[in-house]
Design an enzyme around this catalytic site. Structure first.
Site, PDB file in Angstrom:
ATOM      1  N   ARG A 281       0.823  -1.217   0.000  1.00  0.00           N
ATOM      2  CA  ARG A 281       0.000   0.000   0.000  1.00  0.00           C
ATOM      3  C   ARG A 281       0.853   1.263   0.000  1.00  0.00           C
ATOM      4  O   ARG A 281       0.499   2.276   0.610  1.00  0.00           O
ATOM      5  CB  ARG A 281      -0.967   0.024   1.195  1.00  0.00           C
ATOM      6  CG  ARG A 281      -1.940  -1.129   1.237  1.00  0.00           C
ATOM      7  CD  ARG A 281      -2.881  -1.163   0.019  1.00  0.00           C
ATOM      8  NE  ARG A 281      -3.647  -2.407   0.042  1.00  0.00           N
ATOM      9  CZ  ARG A 281      -3.244  -3.548  -0.511  1.00  0.00           C
ATOM     10  NH1 ARG A 281      -2.103  -3.595  -1.167  1.00  0.00           N
ATOM     11  NH2 ARG A 281      -3.976  -4.633  -0.455  1.00  0.00           N
TER      12      ARG A 281
ATOM     13  N   SER B  15     -11.251   0.022   2.883  1.00  0.00           N
ATOM     14  CA  SER B  15     -10.556  -0.338   4.120  1.00  0.00           C
ATOM     15  C   SER B  15      -9.961   0.920   4.748  1.00  0.00           C
ATOM     16  O   SER B  15      -9.103   1.565   4.146  1.00  0.00           O
ATOM     17  CB  SER B  15      -9.448  -1.350   3.829  1.00  0.00           C
ATOM     18  OG  SER B  15      -9.993  -2.544   3.312  1.00  0.00           O
TER      19      SER B  15
ATOM     20  N   GLU C 157      -5.545   4.133   6.060  1.00  0.00           N
ATOM     21  CA  GLU C 157      -5.177   3.972   4.660  1.00  0.00           C
ATOM     22  C   GLU C 157      -5.577   5.189   3.826  1.00  0.00           C
ATOM     23  O   GLU C 157      -4.802   5.623   2.973  1.00  0.00           O
ATOM     24  CB  GLU C 157      -5.805   2.699   4.081  1.00  0.00           C
ATOM     25  CG  GLU C 157      -5.384   2.420   2.649  1.00  0.00           C
ATOM     26  CD  GLU C 157      -5.794   1.040   2.169  1.00  0.00           C
ATOM     27  OE1 GLU C 157      -6.034   0.886   0.969  1.00  0.00           O
ATOM     28  OE2 GLU C 157      -5.855   0.105   2.991  1.00  0.00           O
TER      29      GLU C 157
END
Length: 353
Positions: free
Chosen positions: A160, A239, A343
């Site tokens: 990520r 998420s 995130e």
């Protein structure tokens, strides 16, 4: 190029949250993007880039500067090579590659947002991530004041993360190029255990492309991770927290906390993440800390389908959402000694004030 003043930004985000921008520009060509970025840099005006808005948490006060909406379109398939304009809708692009019989991004179906955001976050799900297939990223380099092409090896992809995220004020993604695979209508190897179980195959097997994509869409929908304008339980940024990656000592301490809280027979999720590093599950941590699906009584709540999604039930403010996120972070840390990291990108606000 369209220009609006005191323009609402909430409608440009999947959370439907955030105040207005002083100025909103909508660019439909690469040249318009570069022009707008150069103008902002030359005048010293703060600049906010918005693609599909699926990874943004904008403060209630909005953005004092120029918001640039990247609305470029363009999808080119040449053999197994795919090129996407930054503003291309990601879900549409995945559908096109499946229709063309090309494997490589079929398990990334249903992820909201634009193509230009995928290398920034190194978007991944169900055993695939874009770092596996991206060959080049064309971007405007605000430091060099020129358009550059970065090869995969220069993008510093990790979980990520990427060079574009680390140097978020430097690069503006314009185009993304992928190398896909012609496997005679079959998917890439199914690497995610949940997907393999749903398909009734063993990990590593291949299945028809459409079956892989449809299965992933069903799995995502079951977790509220496919955006539905009519279902507030999907009004999220996907998420909200990344899966923690712990060093050996950190993981040992975490396991001890789990045993003390849940019993010695309970083993937390653990996945290899490189030498001396282990990844565990943020969703598991949240649930075991007592924040179950649907948690909350206000307009911002945990999704009724998945503990990783924080949702706007309608009428929420960004502060409502952040208050819930901070409660979850504090609860998980108190229970297990692990600090969750958000995130989505925050604008004008911070999860950790």
């Amino acid at each position: 190029m369209q220009e609006l003043h005191d323009a609402p930004l909430a409608p440009l985000t999947t959370l439907r949250l955030g105040g207005p921008a002083t100025r909103l520009l909508t660019a439909t060509t690469d040249d318009e993007i570069v022009e707008a970025v150069r103008e902002a840099d030359d005048s010293g005006t703060p600049l906010l880039l918005i693609g599909g808005g699926s990874n943004l948490v904008i403060g209630d006060k909005g953005f004092d500067g120029t918001a640039l909406h990247l609305a470029t379109r363009g999808l080119t398939l040449d053999g197994t090579t795919l090129e996407l304009a930054a503003g291309e809708v990601w879900t549409d692009a995945v559908a096109r590659t499946v229709e063309a019989g090309l494997a490589g991004i079929e398990c990334l179906a249903g992820i909201p947002g634009s193509a230009g955001a995928t290398p920034v976050q190194n978007v991944g799900a169900y055993g695939q991530e874009v770092a596996h297939t991206i060959t080049e990223v064309v971007a405007y380099d605000r430091e060099a004041r020129e358009t550059v092409t970065l090869a995969n090896a220069d993008c510093a992809f990790s979980y990520r993360d990427s060079r574009f995220k680390a140097e978020n004020d430097r690069y503006v993604v314009l185009r993304v190029r992928f190398a896909l695979e012609d496997a005679d209508g079959l998917s890439g190897p199914i690497r995610y255990a949940e997907t393999a179980r749903a398909l009734g195959v063993a990990p590593g097997d291949r299945v028809p492309l459409a079956a892989a994509r449809d299965t992933v869409l069903k799995l995502r929908a079951g977790k509220g991770m496919v955006l539905d304008p009519e279902d507030h339980d999907t009004w999220s940024a996907g998420s909200f927290f990344t899966n923690p990656i712990l060093g050996d000592e950190e993981f040992a301490a975490f396991r001890a906390r789990v045993a003390g809280r849940l019993g010695a027979a309970v083993e937390p999720p653990a996945y290899p993440a490189g030498e001396g590093r282990t990844k565990t599950s943020a969703a598991w941590l949240i649930d075991k800390a007592g924040f179950t699906r649907g948690y909350g009584t206000g307009p911002a709540r945990i999704s009724g389908k998945h503990t990783l999604a924080l949702t706007n039930r309608g009428g929420a403010t960004t502060e409502d959402l952040l208050a819930l996120a901070r409660e979850v972070v504090a609860g998980v840390h108190e229970a297990f000694g692990v600090t969750l990291v958000n995130e989505p990108v925050t604008v004008g606000v911070s999860l950790h004030p």
